[in-house]
Scaffold this active site. Structure first.
Site, PDB file in Angstrom:
ATOM      1  N   CYS A 186       4.112   1.681  11.544  1.00 50.39           N
ATOM      2  CA  CYS A 186       4.949   2.595  10.762  1.00 50.39           C
ATOM      3  C   CYS A 186       5.442   3.765  11.594  1.00 50.39           C
ATOM      4  O   CYS A 186       6.346   4.488  11.177  1.00 50.39           O
ATOM      5  CB  CYS A 186       4.162   3.120   9.564  1.00 50.39           C
ATOM      6  SG  CYS A 186       3.708   1.816   8.409  1.00 50.39           S
ATOM      7  N   SER A 197      -2.615  -4.174   1.134  1.00 44.54           N
ATOM      8  CA  SER A 197      -1.392  -4.981   1.252  1.00 44.54           C
ATOM      9  C   SER A 197      -1.753  -6.402   1.654  1.00 44.54           C
ATOM     10  O   SER A 197      -2.609  -6.611   2.527  1.00 44.54           O
ATOM     11  CB  SER A 197      -0.443  -4.384   2.296  1.00 44.54           C
ATOM     12  OG  SER A 197       0.064  -3.137   1.882  1.00 44.54           O
ATOM     13  N   ALA A 254       0.804  -1.217   0.000  1.00 45.84           N
ATOM     14  CA  ALA A 254       0.000   0.000   0.000  1.00 45.84           C
ATOM     15  C   ALA A 254       0.839   1.271   0.000  1.00 45.84           C
ATOM     16  O   ALA A 254       0.457   2.270  -0.610  1.00 45.84           O
ATOM     17  CB  ALA A 254      -0.946  -0.003   1.200  1.00 45.84           C
ATOM     18  N   THR A 255       1.992   1.268   0.672  1.00 40.68           N
ATOM     19  CA  THR A 255       2.802   2.486   0.715  1.00 40.68           C
ATOM     20  C   THR A 255       3.286   2.864  -0.677  1.00 40.68           C
ATOM     21  O   THR A 255       3.248   4.042  -1.065  1.00 40.68           O
ATOM     22  CB  THR A 255       3.995   2.313   1.674  1.00 40.68           C
ATOM     23  OG1 THR A 255       3.501   2.156   3.003  1.00 40.68           O
ATOM     24  CG2 THR A 255       4.908   3.532   1.631  1.00 40.68           C
TER      25      THR A 255
END
Length: 390
Positions: free
Chosen positions: A322, A200, A72-73
């Site tokens: 994160c 993700s 996803a990042t």
């Protein structure tokens, strides 16, 4: 006491069925999926096509609307940076939310330095958005609304259908980070007009380092330049050799993903036991719709770091993985007007299909004893008991 894992919003245990499908492409059929001139390459290519279909079928979209990424990042960066570059003629305004994932907030901050204007919508004390404020914030030069489906720290669920309808009505692209939502709630893109979506695999018992990006096929195609240039993989959107085993794992994880009713039962049991047995203990955002597996709980006048250090056999977190190691309070709780003291006193519990009832009960007993022990030695707790602080 055996090891207990309650940090599933950070990552999940890989499902044996997922690993089983991946292993042949790690050991035997290890061909490059772009080398279709020979059998092993074609096998890998066909396996990726199947994985793409598994993801698309689960999301209710077309196979050619799914693009595989490293997660996803990467997708967030691809979309936000790409839209900002491709739609400059239309405008330089993006709307997001103060409680978004750091991947979105950090990228938006970088875009601001490049001349983009970003509106950060507030949330209330339950972590909810004001949809009227969202609509009122859309301008003629707004190119994108980026709002997640469910918060990774509190589990608060946003009304993505209503958000998508607003964006469609106002002719603005809607990008939804559904990383925590996928696999826990049903989502059919045939019924919700989300333009762009990502997730993700490692959040749904798949492998780390792979995810998918959905880009809706429209009469006026959505323009997103490649973030990673190279070959023509993923219809030119993402260059680089295909990570075949992980992509296969992503597809299988999506295919078998589903919500399990007992997870909410266990989550509710955890909350009821802790809040009833531990003084000055409360759940963040208890009065709104949340993910069934997620609970962010404050234990007032005691540092969450101290609790985790005292219970090394239980895997918990004080917020987003994160943001681990940061000395600042949770930006999500801060956006909900939670005090810094209560933010530093909060622990996130996130369950999965592998969580057992006995593990919940053991966690409760361990926390009750640990909180009592730590508070008994705390001068801050003594001041509270004496009525000298709130």
């Amino acid at each position: 006491m055996s090891w207990i894992y309650l940090d599933n919003n950070a990552t999940t245990k890989i499902d044996p069925a997922v690993l089983e499908d991946m292993l042949p492409f790690l050991q035997e059929s290890y061909g490059n999926a772009s080398s279709v001139q020979h059998r092993m390459g074609r096998e890998a290519n066909e396996a990726i096509a199947l994985a793409r279909h598994q993801v698309a079928f689960k999301l209710g979209c077309k196979d050619n609307e799914i693009f595989f990424t490293s997660g996803a990042t990467e997708a967030v960066n691809t979309v936000l940076r790409g839209i900002a570059d491709a739609y400059q003629r239309k405008g330089k305004h993006i709307i997001t939310c103060l409680s978004e994932h750091k991947a979105v907030l950090t990228t938006c901050a970088l875009l601001e330095k490049r001349g983009m204007e970003v509106t950060y919508l507030p949330v209330n004390q339950q972590g909810q958005l004001d949809l009227q404020l969202l609509e009122d914030s859309i301008r003629d030069d707004t190119v994108l609304v980026s709002i997640m489906a469910a918060n990774n720290e509190t589990g608060v669920i946003h009304p993505i259908k209503e958000i998508a309808d607003i964006c469609q009505r106002r002719d603005v692209l809607y990008f939804c980070d559904a990383t925590q939502y996928i696999g826990k709630k049903e989502l059919n893109l045939a019924n919700i007009p989300i333009d762009i979506l990502t997730f993700s695999a490692h959040k749904i018992h798949g492998p780390k380092g792979v995810g998918a990006l959905f880009i809706r096929r429209k009469s006026k195609p959505i323009q997103i330049p490649a973030l990673i240039s190279g070959g023509k993989q993923e219809q030119g959107l993402r260059g680089g050799t295909y990570n075949v085993p992980n992509i296969i794992g992503c597809g299988k994880a999506m295919e078998i993903s589903k919500n399990h009713a007992y997870i909410k039962v266990y989550r509710d049991l955890l909350e009821e036991q802790l809040t009833s047995r531990i003084p000055q203990c409360f759940v963040h955002a208890p009065a709104t719709s949340r993910l069934d597996n997620t609970s962010f709980i404050a234990f007032r006048h005691i540092k969450s770091a101290e609790l985790m250090t005292s219970m090394p056999q239980i895997a918990l977190s004080s917020g987003s993985a994160c943001a681990s190691g940061l000395l600042d309070p949770s930006h999500v709780l801060k956006s909900m007007q939670v005090s810094d003291e209560d933010s530093f006193s909060s622990l996130r519990f996130s369950l999965s299909k592998y969580t057992e009832r006995e593990e919940i009960l053991q966690t409760v007993e361990e926390l009750v004893a640990t909180v009592e022990q730590v508070r008994s030695l705390s001068p801050i707790w003594k001041l509270f008991q004496d009525g000298l602080i709130d």
